[in-house]
Design an enzyme around this catalytic site. Sequence first.
Site, PDB file in Angstrom:
ATOM      1  N   PHE A 139     -33.196 -86.494  32.295  1.00 34.49           N
ATOM      2  CA  PHE A 139     -31.869 -86.234  32.862  1.00 34.49           C
ATOM      3  C   PHE A 139     -31.450 -87.422  33.697  1.00 34.49           C
ATOM      4  CE2 PHE A 139     -28.855 -84.699  36.036  1.00 34.49           C
ATOM      5  CZ  PHE A 139     -27.902 -84.147  35.201  1.00 34.49           C
ATOM      6  N   ASP A 224     -35.867 -94.000  37.098  1.00 29.69           N
ATOM      7  CA  ASP A 224     -34.895 -93.120  37.728  1.00 29.69           C
ATOM      8  C   ASP A 224     -35.667 -92.234  38.703  1.00 29.69           C
ATOM      9  OD1 ASP A 224     -33.268 -91.019  38.455  1.00 29.69           O
ATOM     10  OD2 ASP A 224     -32.404 -90.721  36.468  1.00 29.69           O
ATOM     11  N   LYS A 253     -30.208 -88.319  45.545  1.00 23.50           N
ATOM     12  CA  LYS A 253     -30.487 -87.010  46.141  1.00 23.50           C
ATOM     13  C   LYS A 253     -30.920 -87.009  47.625  1.00 23.50           C
ATOM     14  CE  LYS A 253     -30.920 -84.029  42.158  1.00 23.50           C
ATOM     15  NZ  LYS A 253     -30.835 -84.753  40.895  1.00 23.50           N
TER      16      LYS A 253
HETATM   17  C1  LIG Z   1     -29.903 -85.221  39.881  1.00 18.52           C
HETATM   18  C2  LIG Z   1     -30.326 -86.338  39.017  1.00 18.52           C
HETATM   19  C3  LIG Z   1     -29.414 -87.316  38.575  1.00 18.52           C
HETATM   20  C4  LIG Z   1     -27.930 -87.215  38.834  1.00 18.52           C
HETATM   21  O1  LIG Z   1     -27.616 -87.300  40.185  1.00 18.52           O
HETATM   22  P1  LIG Z   1     -26.132 -86.939  40.685  1.00 18.52           P
HETATM   23  O2  LIG Z   1     -26.164 -87.281  42.134  1.00 18.52           O
HETATM   24  O3  LIG Z   1     -25.932 -85.485  40.411  1.00 18.52           O
HETATM   25  O4  LIG Z   1     -25.193 -87.773  39.905  1.00 18.52           O
HETATM   26  C5  LIG Z   1     -29.897 -88.381  37.858  1.00 18.52           C
HETATM   27  N1  LIG Z   1     -31.210 -88.498  37.561  1.00 18.52           N
HETATM   28  C6  LIG Z   1     -32.099 -87.574  37.962  1.00 18.52           C
HETATM   29  C7  LIG Z   1     -33.551 -87.770  37.629  1.00 18.52           C
HETATM   30  C8  LIG Z   1     -31.694 -86.458  38.683  1.00 18.52           C
HETATM   31  O5  LIG Z   1     -32.580 -85.534  39.043  1.00 18.52           O
END
Ligand SMILES: *Cc1c(COP(=O)(O)O)cnc(C)c1O
Length: 403
Positions: A139, A224, A253
């Site tokens: 994700f 990420d 986050k």
């Molecule tokens: C939550 C998340 C995102 C997206 O972050 P947003 O602040 O909602 O755009 C991207 N990568 C990972 C691994 C995430 O958990």
Amino acid sequence: MSKSQAWIDRGISHVAKTYGRYPLVADCGKGSWLLDIDGKQYLDFLAGVAVNNLGHCHPKVVRAIQEQAGKLLHCSNFYHIPQQIELAELLCEHSFGDRVFFCNSGAEANEAAIKLARKYSAENHNPERNEVITAKASFHGRTLAGISATGQDKVKEGFAPMLPGFTHVPFGDIEELRAAVGPNTCAIMLEPVQGEGGVNLPPAGYLQEVRELCDLNQLLLIFDEVQVGCGRTGSLFAYQQEGVEPDIMTLAKALAGGPPIGAMISREQHAVALGPGTHGSTFGGNPLMAAAALATMKVYLEDGVLENCIAMGNYLYGKLKEWQEKYDFIVDVRGRGLMLGMELNIEGGGFVITALERGLLINCTAGKVLRFVPPLTVNQEEIDQMLEILGGIFTDYQEKQND
Ligand SMILES: *Cc1c(COP(=O)(O)O)cnc(C)c1O
């Protein structure tokens, strides 16, 4: 009618329907507890989806925001911003990186990472070398590049065409990854531990092999760490437990413990590709968010938060693992630090709703994985309270099945 119900009814009219919301109207929070507008208390083991890593309203973060709010809220990135400079220094001092680009979310941080990988590769190799390999079940956010990078069909439905230049391989399979690398590959982008995909750990040594593959083919390795960074797995960044360093890392986050901020960290040799005018963000790293993130990062580093995360993570993992013997619908318990997942052989959504009714916030991801991401400041008593509520729910369920 309860105050909560009145707000729920009102929310139906004008707020976008992009979320399936639970019947909880948030009012205030303290530590591991969230209170609704009618005063009902919830033990918060979701923490805003791994955002409130210091719990709700940590006094040091609140104070930093209050002080900064009275001084300067926003200032254009046309000028120099001391709080942003200090935050960048701190992030580089404690990571592999040399340079930080600030934005406002995880998706934006990943956009910046993809743009940097493409631009660096266009300048140093050739413009056709622009493809990024990511993992299935990954994700990476909800922007068009984010959903193109994400290895899950459900986020893409109805939004075609996707951005070209992304291929997806199974997470943890080095042979498949090796086979996917072609002449136009410029980067590999992975979550060191997959979050939304179901709390999936990489096999031992996998990320090291990925690093070697990148070195061999002159590919940029992007981690990420939007969800797993900022202490969640027990180290400040998840890659630090893997014996590898990425070339680019994205954060968001929990970086400011609640307020929205994102960051893309890279090495100097690559960062030069993004010169003046090539990328930007109006709000990115503004004084208020940078001050909040700076205060938050200092608490992660100085107040024993990582140690507590490891100790409480081990405690919770041990307890959940014991349940695997007791409840036959539990298939697996896995995770690292306070990022734990419990895979069931049934859909987990029903448990989430019952837990909410009984004052516990958890979440279910990938259909069958209950996810536990409490604040890193959670204490043993709170974990025991959580176990009591969830254990009661599981026992009720098991008894009903046996009737
Ligand atoms: C939550 C998340 C995102 C997206 O972050 P947003 O602040 O909602 O755009 C991207 N990568 C990972 C691994 C995430 O958990």
